[in-house]
Design a protein around this motif. Structure first.
Motif, mmCIF file in Angstrom:
data_model
loop_
_atom_site.group_PDB
_atom_site.id
_atom_site.type_symbol
_atom_site.label_atom_id
_atom_site.label_comp_id
_atom_site.label_asym_id
_atom_site.label_seq_id
_atom_site.Cartn_x
_atom_site.Cartn_y
_atom_site.Cartn_z
ATOM 1 N N LEU A 54 10.949 3.024 0.480
ATOM 2 C CA LEU A 54 9.971 3.831 1.211
ATOM 3 C C LEU A 54 9.869 5.228 0.608
ATOM 4 N N SER A 57 7.521 5.176 -2.336
ATOM 5 C CA SER A 57 6.177 4.675 -2.078
ATOM 6 C C SER A 57 5.299 5.792 -1.522
ATOM 7 N N CYS A 59 3.586 5.183 1.293
ATOM 8 C CA CYS A 59 3.320 4.682 2.639
ATOM 9 C C CYS A 59 3.739 5.673 3.710
ATOM 10 N N ASN A 60 3.141 5.530 4.878
ATOM 11 C CA ASN A 60 3.515 6.356 6.007
ATOM 12 C C ASN A 60 4.991 6.139 6.330
ATOM 13 N N ASN A 64 5.972 2.529 8.869
ATOM 14 C CA ASN A 64 6.442 1.548 7.887
ATOM 15 C C ASN A 64 7.961 1.598 7.699
ATOM 16 N N ASP A 130 1.164 -0.767 6.125
ATOM 17 C CA ASP A 130 0.791 -1.134 4.765
ATOM 18 C C ASP A 130 1.903 -1.932 4.110
ATOM 19 N N ILE A 132 4.648 -2.002 1.447
ATOM 20 C CA ILE A 132 5.426 -0.899 0.872
ATOM 21 C C ILE A 132 5.676 -1.208 -0.599
ATOM 22 N N THR A 135 5.473 3.201 -6.281
ATOM 23 C CA THR A 135 4.264 3.711 -6.930
ATOM 24 C C THR A 135 4.265 3.497 -8.437
ATOM 25 N N GLU A 138 2.826 -0.586 -8.956
ATOM 26 C CA GLU A 138 1.826 -1.054 -8.002
ATOM 27 C C GLU A 138 1.103 -2.310 -8.454
ATOM 28 N N VAL A 163 -4.814 -0.253 9.239
ATOM 29 C CA VAL A 163 -4.353 0.148 7.908
ATOM 30 C C VAL A 163 -5.203 1.317 7.413
ATOM 31 N N ALA A 167 -5.339 1.636 1.190
ATOM 32 C CA ALA A 167 -4.031 1.034 1.440
ATOM 33 C C ALA A 167 -3.697 0.016 0.349
ATOM 34 N N ASN A 168 -2.404 -0.158 0.110
ATOM 35 C CA ASN A 168 -1.957 -1.185 -0.829
ATOM 36 C C ASN A 168 -2.450 -2.564 -0.410
#
Length: 420
Positions: A54, A57, A59-60, A64, A130, A132, A135, A138, A163, A167-168
């Motif tokens: 996390l 990434s 992501c929030n 997440n 999303d 996870i 980065t 990806e 989402v 978003a991924n």
């Protein structure tokens, strides 16, 4: 693909192999390795790797996170008869580094896969969910997830609720292509919403200056009135996981439940959160303590639930349940005494103190999340926020299931037209 019973068993050949450049290295490409985890023991063992991924990434970091999704699973898995299906992508080398997580579950009743926290039926709302993904990997990880999802769509639909844009999971779903007899027919957006937030970078004084006259009066200027007429009033915060208290965080959280409940019954004519919601937030606050121990070297994914109290004569007249995660403070719940003083909008006034605290703490945002207040046409969020972003709920299906989705979507559009 096979299902492993041990998250640390990284050597089984469980998925398609696709080359990816070694992270932080210029050596030859390595291969990826897919595993699916299906029980609570494996879920628990993923926590440390989850935290590390996390942090790598985009992501929030709240919705997440492992504690949020683990708590959601603990409360609703049995009640909704769900089956766990966490898809993990690892580097297939000696490091076994986790590069991607797709934390989903299967609902036999709905014949749907969905993110943990985002089942179509009513539970505590999770936003900004999303896949996870590291980065730095990806494209390769998204390819693996797409290949796995297409095998699931042969017998079920995939529900992606709330989402964010870019978003991924949106990219992953767009990459889906027919495999074998699975004929992918389509993807439909079922709902859209807006997340509201205050940008704190310029400081609290600048923010107050951007507000309209009425909003500025309620949020800030009425502090003078409060101090003059209620000199004993004060605002303080109790952090539930700061380690300076004895006992579990959930016990401290539940100690505020009677006051929250009183405010909610007066305003909404219903109890605070309900029993399931209370169980969920209690589990979440307890899991946060364990999570934060794992995140000692990862401060930007640590999570700090807190209760902000505005009290007068040692009695709470307004409460905020907020959570600090990453660079954002989120307002989860609020409650206040509506008959305290007709010249004060206690909720808005209290939010002003919380926003000021977020600015002083060096946070970038104070988030009101999505949704509206009691009067949707006059939501306080639209008046207090300085920025917003869109979220959407979609469903992807194959074969005859997409026809069902189309019919539902047409019915929804027709109902919306009639209401207008």
């Amino acid at each position: 693909m096979s299902t492993s019973t041990r998250p640390d068993d990284l050597k089984a050949d469980t998925g398609g192999e696709r080359p990816v450049s070694r992270l932080n290295s210029a050596s030859s490409p390595l291969r990826l390795h897919l595993q699916v985890f299906t029980n609570d023991t494996e879920f628990d063992q993923l926590a440390a790797d989850w935290a590390d991924l996390l942090s790598r990434s985009a992501c929030n970091p709240l919705f997440n996170s492992w504690p949020w999704q683990r708590a959601w699973w603990q409360v609703w898995a049995r009640r909704l008869e769900l089956q766990l299906h966490i898809v993990a992508i690892y580097l297939d080398d000696a490091s076994g580094q986790l590069l991607g997580l797709l934390p989903i579950c299967f609902s036999p009743r709905d014949k749907a896969y969905a993110f943990l926290g985002a089942l179509p039926r009513s539970t505590f709302r999770s936003e900004l969910l999303d896949a996870i993904v590291d980065t730095d990997a990806e494209d390769a990880v998204s390819d693996q997830f797409s290949a796995h999802l297409i095998t699931l769509l042969g017998s079920a639909k995939f529900h992606a609720a709330d989402v964010p844009r870019q978003a991924n999971i949106s990219r992953i779903l767009q990459q889906l292509s027919p495999v074998g007899r699975v004929l992918l027919l389509g993807h439909t957006t079922m709902a859209e919403d807006t997340v509201y937030q205050v940008d704190c970078d310029a400081g609290f004084s600048h923010y107050v200056g951007t507000l309209g006259k009425n909003s500025r009066l309620k949020l800030f200027n009425r502090r003078t009135y409060l101090k003059q007429h209620y000199p004993e009033a004060e605002v303080f915060e109790e952090r539930l996981t700061d380690g300076n208290h004895h006992g579990r965080p959930s016990v401290r959280f539940l100690s505020f439940q009677p006051a929250f409940d009183r405010f909610h019954r007066l305003r909404w004519n219903k109890p605070f959160l309900g029993q399931d919601g209370l169980d969920f937030q209690s589990c979440f606050t307890d899991f946060c303590e364990h999570w934060n121990e794992l995140c000692i070297d990862l401060p930007h994914v640590r999570i700090s639930p807190l209760i902000s109290v505005l009290q007068h004569q040692r009695t709470a007249v307004s409460l905020l349940y907020d959570i600090v995660a990453g660079d954002t403070r989120y307002n989860m719940q609020m409650g206040f005494s509506e008959d305290f003083d007709k010249k004060l909008s206690l909720g808005t006034l209290h939010l002003g103190y919380a926003i000021e605290a977020a600015c002083e703490a060096g946070l970038r945002h104070y988030s009101f999340l999505a949704g509206t207040g009691r009067l949707a046409e006059a939501s306080y969020k639209t008046h207090l926020a300085t920025s917003s972003s869109g979220i959407s709920t979609s469903c992807t299906a194959a074969n005859h299931r997409f026809l069902e989705l189309m019919c539902r979507d047409l019915a929804r559009c027709a109902l919306h037209t009639v209401r207008r």
